[in-house]
Design a protein around this motif. Sequence first.
Motif, PDB file in Angstrom:
ATOM      1  N   LEU A 173      -3.303   8.147  -2.080  1.00  0.00           N
ATOM      2  CA  LEU A 173      -2.041   8.161  -1.345  1.00  0.00           C
ATOM      3  C   LEU A 173      -1.872   6.893  -0.510  1.00  0.00           C
ATOM      4  CD1 LEU A 173      -1.919  11.902  -0.311  1.00  0.00           C
ATOM      5  CD2 LEU A 173      -0.224  10.717  -1.719  1.00  0.00           C
ATOM      6  N   ILE A 174      -2.968   6.352   0.016  1.00  0.00           N
ATOM      7  CA  ILE A 174      -2.876   5.099   0.770  1.00  0.00           C
ATOM      8  C   ILE A 174      -2.537   3.942  -0.165  1.00  0.00           C
ATOM      9  CG2 ILE A 174      -4.260   3.395   2.034  1.00  0.00           C
ATOM     10  CD1 ILE A 174      -5.610   5.787   3.447  1.00  0.00           C
ATOM     11  N   ARG A 175      -3.102   3.931  -1.363  1.00  0.00           N
ATOM     12  CA  ARG A 175      -2.742   2.895  -2.342  1.00  0.00           C
ATOM     13  C   ARG A 175      -1.250   2.977  -2.673  1.00  0.00           C
ATOM     14  NH1 ARG A 175      -7.037   1.054  -6.125  1.00  0.00           N
ATOM     15  NH2 ARG A 175      -9.062   1.724  -5.330  1.00  0.00           N
ATOM     16  N   LEU A 176      -0.778   4.192  -2.880  1.00  0.00           N
ATOM     17  CA  LEU A 176       0.640   4.394  -3.190  1.00  0.00           C
ATOM     18  C   LEU A 176       1.506   3.955  -2.018  1.00  0.00           C
ATOM     19  CD1 LEU A 176       2.731   5.593  -5.164  1.00  0.00           C
ATOM     20  CD2 LEU A 176       2.362   7.805  -4.062  1.00  0.00           C
ATOM     21  N   ARG A 177       1.109   4.347  -0.818  1.00  0.00           N
ATOM     22  CA  ARG A 177       1.844   3.962   0.376  1.00  0.00           C
ATOM     23  C   ARG A 177       1.894   2.441   0.514  1.00  0.00           C
ATOM     24  NH1 ARG A 177       0.005   5.107   6.670  1.00  0.00           N
ATOM     25  NH2 ARG A 177       1.497   3.618   7.571  1.00  0.00           N
ATOM     26  N   HIS A 178       0.807   1.773   0.234  1.00  0.00           N
ATOM     27  CA  HIS A 178       0.755   0.311   0.333  1.00  0.00           C
ATOM     28  C   HIS A 178       1.815  -0.333  -0.550  1.00  0.00           C
ATOM     29  CE1 HIS A 178      -0.693  -3.724  -0.825  1.00  0.00           C
ATOM     30  NE2 HIS A 178      -1.146  -3.790   0.400  1.00  0.00           N
ATOM     31  N   ASP A 179       1.897   0.115  -1.784  1.00  0.00           N
ATOM     32  CA  ASP A 179       2.871  -0.468  -2.714  1.00  0.00           C
ATOM     33  C   ASP A 179       4.302  -0.191  -2.260  1.00  0.00           C
ATOM     34  OD1 ASP A 179       0.766  -1.376  -4.195  1.00  0.00           O
ATOM     35  OD2 ASP A 179       0.930   0.149  -5.764  1.00  0.00           O
ATOM     36  N   ILE A 180       4.553   1.038  -1.821  1.00  0.00           N
ATOM     37  CA  ILE A 180       5.895   1.416  -1.401  1.00  0.00           C
ATOM     38  C   ILE A 180       6.340   0.611  -0.182  1.00  0.00           C
ATOM     39  CG2 ILE A 180       7.249   3.278  -0.348  1.00  0.00           C
ATOM     40  CD1 ILE A 180       5.688   5.249  -2.106  1.00  0.00           C
ATOM     41  N   GLU A 181       5.497   0.547   0.835  1.00  0.00           N
ATOM     42  CA  GLU A 181       5.905  -0.091   2.093  1.00  0.00           C
ATOM     43  C   GLU A 181       5.954  -1.612   2.004  1.00  0.00           C
ATOM     44  OE1 GLU A 181       5.121   1.515   6.029  1.00  0.00           O
ATOM     45  OE2 GLU A 181       3.541   2.718   5.099  1.00  0.00           O
ATOM     46  N   CYS A 182       4.993  -2.200   1.314  1.00  0.00           N
ATOM     47  CA  CYS A 182       4.958  -3.673   1.270  1.00  0.00           C
ATOM     48  C   CYS A 182       6.117  -4.241   0.459  1.00  0.00           C
ATOM     49  CB  CYS A 182       3.615  -4.155   0.727  1.00  0.00           C
ATOM     50  SG  CYS A 182       2.261  -3.868   1.886  1.00  0.00           S
ATOM     51  N   ARG A 183       6.560  -3.524  -0.558  1.00  0.00           N
ATOM     52  CA  ARG A 183       7.759  -3.962  -1.279  1.00  0.00           C
ATOM     53  C   ARG A 183       9.017  -3.612  -0.487  1.00  0.00           C
ATOM     54  NH1 ARG A 183       4.995  -2.415  -6.230  1.00  0.00           N
ATOM     55  NH2 ARG A 183       6.003  -0.378  -6.182  1.00  0.00           N
ATOM     56  N   GLY A 184       9.005  -2.436   0.139  1.00  0.00           N
ATOM     57  CA  GLY A 184      10.187  -1.985   0.855  1.00  0.00           C
ATOM     58  C   GLY A 184      10.543  -2.855   2.043  1.00  0.00           C
ATOM     59  N   VAL A 185       9.529  -3.393   2.746  1.00  0.00           N
ATOM     60  CA  VAL A 185       9.833  -4.180   3.950  1.00  0.00           C
ATOM     61  C   VAL A 185      10.583  -5.459   3.605  1.00  0.00           C
ATOM     62  CG1 VAL A 185       7.685  -5.538   4.055  1.00  0.00           C
ATOM     63  CG2 VAL A 185       8.890  -4.917   6.169  1.00  0.00           C
ATOM     64  N   ARG A 186      10.303  -6.032   2.450  1.00  0.00           N
ATOM     65  CA  ARG A 186      11.033  -7.238   2.038  1.00  0.00           C
ATOM     66  C   ARG A 186      12.518  -6.911   1.852  1.00  0.00           C
ATOM     67  NH1 ARG A 186       7.640 -11.318   0.461  1.00  0.00           N
ATOM     68  NH2 ARG A 186       5.439 -10.759   0.194  1.00  0.00           N
ATOM     69  N   ARG A 187      12.788  -5.817   1.207  1.00  0.00           N
ATOM     70  CA  ARG A 187      14.172  -5.402   0.987  1.00  0.00           C
ATOM     71  C   ARG A 187      14.847  -5.051   2.317  1.00  0.00           C
ATOM     72  NH1 ARG A 187      17.268  -2.822  -3.256  1.00  0.00           N
ATOM     73  NH2 ARG A 187      18.577  -1.146  -2.411  1.00  0.00           N
ATOM     74  N   ALA A 188      14.078  -4.416   3.206  1.00  0.00           N
ATOM     75  CA  ALA A 188      14.633  -4.033   4.505  1.00  0.00           C
ATOM     76  C   ALA A 188      15.015  -5.250   5.328  1.00  0.00           C
ATOM     77  CB  ALA A 188      13.629  -3.170   5.257  1.00  0.00           C
ATOM     78  N   ILE A 189      14.191  -6.294   5.301  1.00  0.00           N
ATOM     79  CA  ILE A 189      14.484  -7.509   6.071  1.00  0.00           C
ATOM     80  C   ILE A 189      15.724  -8.209   5.519  1.00  0.00           C
ATOM     81  CG2 ILE A 189      13.634  -9.855   6.539  1.00  0.00           C
ATOM     82  CD1 ILE A 189      10.876  -8.638   6.986  1.00  0.00           C
ATOM     83  N   VAL A 190      15.849  -8.258   4.215  1.00  0.00           N
ATOM     84  CA  VAL A 190      17.038  -8.865   3.612  1.00  0.00           C
ATOM     85  C   VAL A 190      18.297  -8.121   4.060  1.00  0.00           C
ATOM     86  CG1 VAL A 190      18.252  -9.236   1.430  1.00  0.00           C
ATOM     87  CG2 VAL A 190      15.838  -9.825   1.618  1.00  0.00           C
TER      88      VAL A 190
END
Length: 231
Positions: free
Chosen positions: A95-112
Amino acid sequence: MAVENFLKSTTPVAGRAVASRRSFAIYTKLQREIVLGMLAPRSTLLELELANRFEVSQGTVREALLLLQEEGLVHRQAHRGTTVADCRAEDAEELIRLRHDIECRGVRRAIVRNGAALADALRGHLEAMQAAADADDEYLLSVHDRAFHSDLFAQADLPPVQPVLARALVHAHRYKILHPDQSRDLKETANRHLAIMAALEAEDADKAADALSHHITTIVDFGPSILEDRT
């Protein structure tokens, strides 16, 4: 943000009516007891006993248990009742591996999409985490920690993924709390978010993704790097 408001905003209810106010209150109390280990992994939950404890109908209890089931915190089987989910390292790691992928990609989109406004929107959660740490309230710190990450990802505007992240968040926190060797000072736990905030304030997507990556992969200690492939 109140505990109940955060939990209600991140609880998946797709496919059926939103739980009643009373069943939701029971859900929040049971979630706290499961996350803190007051209800032990693999223990049995009986609807009649819970109904008597909370002075409600078994149907109201059942609604609460269904919300917990959607988070993976309990398992319900026909004719076999309800048991509290186990809290295993292998589950937490995946679940931490999954969370890592979700959040690290999501933050880029959120900043844009939102720029420096992200930091302003999350500052209240950081302050609430620090206050909970000062009060030595580990569960409340967990609630606002999850709210911080959930609200940050919400700005990426990927609503079908939000319930997946919510489940990953609650299980990571539960594992850390229930395994004392993984615990750290509560103030340190709260202040680990400062690097993320600094990157958001700078609107630096690379720095934000790096800060989140380090934050997530060091929540618990699974070895040199949780991101390494394992066979």
